[in-house]
Design a protein around this motif. Structure first.
Motif, short mmCIF file in Angstrom:
data_model
loop_
_atom_site.label_atom_id
_atom_site.label_comp_id
_atom_site.label_asym_id
_atom_site.label_seq_id
_atom_site.Cartn_x
_atom_site.Cartn_y
_atom_site.Cartn_z
N THR A 444 0.82 -1.21 0.00
CA THR A 444 0.00 0.00 0.00
C THR A 444 0.85 1.25 0.00
O THR A 444 0.65 2.18 -0.80
CB THR A 444 -0.93 0.01 1.24
N VAL A 445 1.82 1.31 0.90
CA VAL A 445 2.70 2.48 1.00
C VAL A 445 3.51 2.64 -0.27
O VAL A 445 3.66 3.76 -0.80
CB VAL A 445 3.62 2.35 2.23
N LEU A 446 4.01 1.54 -0.78
CA LEU A 446 4.83 1.58 -2.00
C LEU A 446 4.02 2.13 -3.18
O LEU A 446 4.50 3.00 -3.92
CB LEU A 446 5.33 0.17 -2.28
N LEU A 447 2.80 1.64 -3.37
CA LEU A 447 1.96 2.08 -4.48
C LEU A 447 1.57 3.54 -4.34
O LEU A 447 1.58 4.30 -5.32
CB LEU A 447 0.69 1.22 -4.56
N GLN A 448 1.24 3.94 -3.13
CA GLN A 448 0.82 5.32 -2.93
C GLN A 448 1.95 6.31 -3.20
O GLN A 448 1.76 7.36 -3.79
CB GLN A 448 0.30 5.50 -1.50
N GLU A 449 3.16 5.95 -2.78
CA GLU A 449 4.31 6.84 -2.98
C GLU A 449 4.67 6.96 -4.46
O GLU A 449 5.20 7.98 -4.89
CB GLU A 449 5.51 6.31 -2.19
N ALA A 450 4.37 5.92 -5.25
CA ALA A 450 4.77 5.91 -6.66
C ALA A 450 3.65 6.28 -7.62
O ALA A 450 3.91 6.42 -8.82
CB ALA A 450 5.31 4.53 -7.02
N SER A 451 2.41 6.46 -7.12
CA SER A 451 1.29 6.54 -8.05
C SER A 451 0.74 7.93 -8.31
O SER A 451 -0.06 8.12 -9.21
CB SER A 451 0.14 5.68 -7.51
N ASN A 452 1.12 8.92 -7.48
CA ASN A 452 0.60 10.27 -7.66
C ASN A 452 -0.93 10.27 -7.68
O ASN A 452 -1.59 10.79 -8.59
CB ASN A 452 1.15 10.90 -8.95
N ASN A 453 -1.51 9.67 -6.62
CA ASN A 453 -2.97 9.62 -6.45
C ASN A 453 -3.70 8.96 -7.61
O ASN A 453 -4.77 9.42 -8.05
CB ASN A 453 -3.54 11.02 -6.21
N ALA A 454 -3.14 7.89 -8.12
CA ALA A 454 -3.83 7.15 -9.19
C ALA A 454 -5.05 6.44 -8.64
O ALA A 454 -5.14 6.15 -7.44
CB ALA A 454 -2.86 6.13 -9.79
N GLY A 455 -5.99 6.16 -9.53
CA GLY A 455 -7.12 5.32 -9.17
C GLY A 455 -6.69 3.87 -9.33
O GLY A 455 -6.41 3.41 -10.44
N ILE A 456 -6.63 3.13 -8.23
CA ILE A 456 -6.09 1.77 -8.24
C ILE A 456 -7.14 0.79 -7.73
O ILE A 456 -7.80 1.04 -6.72
CB ILE A 456 -4.82 1.67 -7.38
N THR A 457 -7.28 -0.32 -8.44
CA THR A 457 -8.13 -1.41 -7.97
C THR A 457 -7.33 -2.71 -7.99
O THR A 457 -6.28 -2.80 -8.63
CB THR A 457 -9.39 -1.58 -8.84
N PHE A 458 -7.86 -3.72 -7.28
CA PHE A 458 -7.17 -5.00 -7.17
C PHE A 458 -8.13 -6.14 -7.49
O PHE A 458 -9.32 -6.08 -7.20
CB PHE A 458 -6.64 -5.22 -5.74
N THR A 459 -7.58 -7.20 -8.10
CA THR A 459 -8.28 -8.47 -8.21
C THR A 459 -7.32 -9.57 -7.80
O THR A 459 -6.09 -9.43 -7.96
CB THR A 459 -8.79 -8.74 -9.64
N TYR A 460 -7.87 -10.68 -7.28
CA TYR A 460 -7.01 -11.78 -6.87
C TYR A 460 -7.71 -13.09 -7.19
O TYR A 460 -8.66 -13.50 -6.52
CB TYR A 460 -6.72 -11.69 -5.37
N THR A 461 -7.25 -13.72 -8.25
CA THR A 461 -7.80 -15.03 -8.66
C THR A 461 -6.67 -15.92 -9.15
O THR A 461 -5.69 -15.44 -9.74
CB THR A 461 -8.84 -14.87 -9.78
N ASN A 462 -6.82 -17.20 -8.93
CA ASN A 462 -5.84 -18.19 -9.39
C ASN A 462 -4.41 -17.84 -8.98
O ASN A 462 -3.48 -17.90 -9.78
CB ASN A 462 -5.92 -18.34 -10.92
N LYS A 463 -4.27 -17.43 -7.74
CA LYS A 463 -2.96 -17.08 -7.17
C LYS A 463 -2.28 -15.95 -7.97
O LYS A 463 -1.04 -15.94 -8.10
CB LYS A 463 -2.04 -18.30 -7.12
N THR A 464 -3.08 -15.04 -8.47
CA THR A 464 -2.53 -13.90 -9.21
C THR A 464 -3.19 -12.62 -8.70
O THR A 464 -4.42 -12.48 -8.75
CB THR A 464 -2.77 -14.01 -10.71
N LEU A 465 -2.36 -11.71 -8.22
CA LEU A 465 -2.84 -10.40 -7.79
C LEU A 465 -2.64 -9.41 -8.92
O LEU A 465 -1.51 -9.18 -9.36
CB LEU A 465 -2.08 -9.93 -6.54
N ARG A 466 -3.74 -8.85 -9.41
CA ARG A 466 -3.67 -7.82 -10.46
C ARG A 466 -3.87 -6.45 -9.85
O ARG A 466 -4.84 -6.22 -9.12
CB ARG A 466 -4.71 -8.08 -11.54
N ILE A 467 -2.95 -5.56 -10.17
CA ILE A 467 -3.02 -4.17 -9.71
C ILE A 467 -3.32 -3.31 -10.93
O ILE A 467 -2.50 -3.22 -11.85
CB ILE A 467 -1.69 -3.73 -9.06
#
Length: 507
Positions: A444-467
């Motif tokens: 969370t901290v890593l994404l926030q520091e690098a994203s410049n307030n991007a709109g981010i969503t997550f999915t997690y299926t079949n042992k794969t996390l999509r950002i």
């Protein structure tokens, strides 16, 4: 309210000075604390309550020294209260007038119910409790507050104090068993006056006696966290320890792991404490490092809030952010980070499977994630850990404090600090849970520091996390790739550079 407020508390046994600095509407912290064993009530109980010259002299010079300290710290306001020794003394009023004339210090003598109320105000605002009975054993009285649903519902003051018992019983004989029996009868007679509704399984230990006993128990069990406030113990598990102290000779008190400066009244205080705990049906004691002085301060701070912090406010967190939060960490970023952490915790539940049990602690850690940078960006996670461990006190259990601090200590290079985990293991979640929480916090901290307030969503299926991000996460990709994971799974980042132009977020 004043920026810096000094509070002097003149008790039968000790006089104390504290100075609080206000950092914002609900933020404050302690910047000075001094204590002197004045024993203003010494020899008074045998002489019809009259203050004696030896105690008066010590009190005068202590108060004079306190005033020098207050001037040095440039406190804007000074409040001075006095408790049982002065309110019981026939010459107490003359002492108050003399101090006013000699030192220019106004002393407000409060009754036992007001003293109990101040302890209750501190307990309901600064401890993780909503019900219980606070017990503050002083030199001349024991003041109690009944708390229900987070509010004070009644107070009571008993004429039971350590100095009072010492002079009436413990200084008059050499047989501890005989002394205890006579003192017990005196205590039980006084306890008969306590209203029947003063019954609860949780007691809140306020004042020197309760704190000394808690520290002794912590030492006996090798408790891993050196923090008294909110330390909790089961009475039955330590009954033999508590019962043995009043029966000990003064010479043998060292075997209980107690501080020497408490030897003169700890037997009397423990006997009173034991009898009160038994009378009200206590099963568990929670220790409070806050008491009357904090209550006096909070009465001023919270007078427009019905003497309670708003539910969304934690005073420790507020004070930490007031003093240690970098200017770049604006409120909008805070909300975004907490939302990211909560969403990530949700989508990973199929593997974590803990019903988001630790979400509250995770979100507090995310909110405090930048505090270490105020000192230096190098090793900022270590600075954040130490700040939280020292300053995160009010309204949290020890388990919550440790988990929040532990998460702050993590960075992308490690999800678990093994020496810290080993040391604090009895108070932390199990290792697998901690690894997941550390991963969520760090990502969370890593994404926030690098994203410049991007709109981010997550999915997690079949042992794969999509950002999935609507803005570039270029700076995050390498760090995410190297990030340690709790279990093996893939991480795929889809950002502005990988999404088709006509693809909308979340579709």
């Amino acid at each position: 309210m004043s920026k810096r407020t000094a509070i002097i508390d003149i008790g039968s046994n000790s006089a104390r000075l504290v100075i609080f600095e206000k950092t914002s509407r609900y933020g404050f912290h302690l910047i000075c604390e001094q204590k002197s064993k004045v024993r203003i009530g010494e020899a008074a109980y045998e002489k019809e309550g009259y203050l004696q010259p030896i105690g008066i002299k010590r009190a005068y010079f202590t108060l004079k020294s306190f005033l020098h300290t207050i001037d040095k710290y440039q406190a804007n306001k000074t409040l001075c209260i006095a408790t049982s020794a002065l309110r019981d003394a026939p010459n107490g009023k003359e002492f108050v007038q003399w101090i006013q004339k000699e030192l220019g210090l106004s002393i407000k003598v409060i009754d036992g119910n007001k003293e109990a109320k101040y302890g209750g105000i501190a307990a309901v605002n600064l401890l993780p409790i909503s019900e219980g009975i606070s017990i503050d054993i002083g030199g001349g009285s024991s003041d109690m507050t009944l708390i229900k649903h987070g509010y004070i519902v009644d107070t009571y003051s008993l004429d039971l104090g350590t100095v009072r018992l010492k002079e009436l019983f413990f200084d008059k004989g050499v047989n501890p068993s005989e002394i205890n029996e006579k003192a017990k009868a005196y205590i039980q007679h006084e306890l008969e006056k306590l209203p029947e509704h003063f019954r609860h399984t949780l007691a809140i230990g306020i004042g020197g006696t309760a704190r000394t006993l808690s520290k002794g128990i912590m030492k006996q069990v090798a408790y891993p966290l050196d923090k008294l406030h909110a330390f909790t113990y089961n009475v039955s598990e330590h009954r033999s320890y508590l019962d043995a102290i009043p029966l000990s000779s003064a010479k043998n008190l060292k075997r209980f792991g107690l501080k020497k400066n408490r030897y003169d009244t700890i037997r009397e205080g423990t006997l009173i404490f034991n009898e009160i705990l038994s009378h009200i049906g206590t099963e568990t004691v929670i220790s409070s490092a806050a008491g009357v002085r904090e209550g006096v301060y909070l009465e001023q701070l919270l007078k427009k809030d019905n003497l309670k912090f708003p539910s969304r406010i934690n005073p420790s967190v507020t004070s930490i952010l007031d003093r240690f939060q970098p200017l770049v960490n604006i409120q909008k970023n805070q909300k975004t980070k907490r939302k990211l952490a909560s969403n990530l915790y949700t989508v990973l539940q199929q593997d974590i499977n803990d019903n988001k049990q630790y979400e509250k602690e995770l979100l507090w850690a995310v909110k405090l994630s930048s505090i270490g940078q105020t000192l230096t960006v190098y090793r900022s996670h270590q600075h954040a850990f130490y700040i939280a461990m020292q300053e995160l006190n009010h309204g949290f259990t020890h388990e919550e404090i440790l988990l929040i601090s532990f998460l702050l200590r993590m960075n992308e290079k490690e999800l678990l600090n093994k020496p810290l985990f080993t040391h604090y293991k009895p108070l932390l979640p199990e290792k697998s849970t901690l690894l997941w929480l550390s991963f969520i916090y760090t990502l969370t901290v890593l994404l926030q520091e690098a994203s410049n307030n991007a709109g981010i969503t997550f999915t997690y299926t079949n042992k794969t996390l999509r950002i999935i991000s609507d803005k570039p996460l270029y700076l995050a990709k390498e760090k995410v790739k190297a990030l340690e994971k709790p279990i093996p799974f893939a991480i795929i980042i889809e950002d502005e550079s990988t999404l088709p132009k006509n693809k909308k977020l979340g579709i």
